[in-house]
Design an enzyme around this catalytic site. Sequence first.
Site, short mmCIF file in Angstrom:
data_model
loop_
_atom_site.label_atom_id
_atom_site.label_comp_id
_atom_site.label_asym_id
_atom_site.label_seq_id
_atom_site.Cartn_x
_atom_site.Cartn_y
_atom_site.Cartn_z
N ASP A 25 -38.59 69.92 -34.42
CA ASP A 25 -39.53 68.85 -34.75
C ASP A 25 -38.75 67.62 -35.21
O ASP A 25 -37.59 67.72 -35.60
CB ASP A 25 -40.50 69.29 -35.85
CG ASP A 25 -41.49 68.18 -36.18
OD1 ASP A 25 -42.09 67.63 -35.24
OD2 ASP A 25 -41.65 67.82 -37.36
N SER A 26 -39.44 66.49 -35.19
CA SER A 26 -38.81 65.25 -35.64
C SER A 26 -38.55 65.28 -37.15
O SER A 26 -37.78 64.46 -37.65
CB SER A 26 -39.71 64.07 -35.30
OG SER A 26 -40.99 64.26 -35.89
N CYS A 88 -42.94 69.25 -32.05
CA CYS A 88 -43.27 67.82 -32.17
C CYS A 88 -44.09 67.37 -30.96
O CYS A 88 -43.62 67.46 -29.82
CB CYS A 88 -41.98 67.03 -32.26
SG CYS A 88 -42.23 65.26 -32.41
N GLU A 173 -48.04 64.39 -45.87
CA GLU A 173 -46.80 64.63 -46.61
C GLU A 173 -46.99 64.41 -48.10
O GLU A 173 -46.38 65.08 -48.94
CB GLU A 173 -45.66 63.74 -46.06
CG GLU A 173 -45.25 64.18 -44.67
CD GLU A 173 -43.94 63.59 -44.18
OE1 GLU A 173 -43.21 62.95 -44.96
OE2 GLU A 173 -43.65 63.76 -42.97
N CYS A 205 -50.64 66.43 -33.35
CA CYS A 205 -49.52 66.00 -34.20
C CYS A 205 -49.26 67.13 -35.19
O CYS A 205 -50.20 67.75 -35.69
CB CYS A 205 -49.87 64.72 -34.94
SG CYS A 205 -48.63 64.22 -36.16
N HIS A 207 -48.53 67.26 -38.21
CA HIS A 207 -49.04 67.15 -39.58
C HIS A 207 -50.55 67.41 -39.72
O HIS A 207 -51.03 67.70 -40.80
CB HIS A 207 -48.77 65.75 -40.12
CG HIS A 207 -47.32 65.46 -40.40
ND1 HIS A 207 -46.35 65.53 -39.43
CD2 HIS A 207 -46.69 65.12 -41.54
CE1 HIS A 207 -45.18 65.21 -39.97
NE2 HIS A 207 -45.37 64.97 -41.26
N1 DGL Z 1 -43.81 65.36 -35.45
C1 DGL Z 1 -44.48 64.18 -34.96
C2 DGL Z 1 -45.52 64.61 -33.92
O1 DGL Z 1 -46.01 65.72 -33.92
C3 DGL Z 1 -45.11 63.37 -36.08
C4 DGL Z 1 -44.12 62.65 -36.95
C5 DGL Z 1 -43.29 61.61 -36.18
O2 DGL Z 1 -43.84 60.54 -35.85
O3 DGL Z 1 -42.15 61.88 -35.92
O4 DGL Z 1 -45.87 63.82 -33.07
#
Ligand code: DGL
Length: 289
Positions: A25-26, A88, A173, A205, A207
């Site tokens: 993930d990012s 991600c 978060e 996403c 989150h």
């Molecule tokens: N993990 C990213 C996603 O699911 C969200 C956070 C980011 O913008 O890196 O798209």
Amino acid sequence: MKNDRKTASNLSSSTIPSQAIGVFDSGVGGLTTVRKLVNMLPNERVIYFGDTARVPYGNKTAATVSAYTCECVEFLLEREVKVVIIACNTASALAMEAVQRISPVPVVGVITPAAETALRSSVTGRIGIIGTRATVQSGAYQAAMSSILQKQGLEREITVIAEACPLFVPFAEEGWHYHPATRLVAEEYLAPLKLANIDTLILGCTHYPMLTDVIQDVLPNVRLINSGEEAVGVADAILHEQNIHAQERSLHRIVDCYISDKSTAFMSVAERFLGFPLGMAQEVRLKKG
Ligand code: DGL
């Protein structure tokens, strides 16, 4: 369309059940997918990489997201994972093909699995998608749905409404799962989806599963689809096909977490997203970092 799944023939014949599943993930958000993975496949070991030094990906270009994602996936491949899950959504939307080119093991993104479930679940064919700006602008979910329907030879009429909800990421978060400000923002973001009378919504996403209650409150009769959970389901099917499920629970740590920058808040956010103590996260510097 970008195929979110590498074929079984890509799997190296030397793959063994005790190898870990790699999750990328990012940043911290992919731990919501790991939470599902640990619940659904409790014997599996996970190696997680969160690119916390370069997060967010959701406002970056496809070229940048592809380059960053490949670099991070290489880190997981060096640790000999048996399958890679791109948790991600932004990376799944923009970098799947690039990752598939470099990976000798199956790569599962979140887009196709969630699109498939949305198509199965929707009765009215009115489907919503929420995600980062980059995910929404990519049109990846819509492309995946068209491709699935085409493969199934179905003429089905579907209406897809996509909305970027960038503020959901910091709210999740921050732990503002039930905060009035989150509720206000949710009402604003989700108004077009409510107006469009969707019956199914993809949480596109990492989150957003943390905000499930508030989203469901604003859209009470809508089925919410957790894209990470759907990806874990597809990874599970690949492990079954290849007979490489871990047979017994590992005596080692279940989740090995690596991040590219250790901010002070990381551990507390990570453990809330994961739902159990992580123990430790190791900071690593990527070569091109
Ligand atoms: N993990 C990213 C996603 O699911 C969200 C956070 C980011 O913008 O890196 O798209």
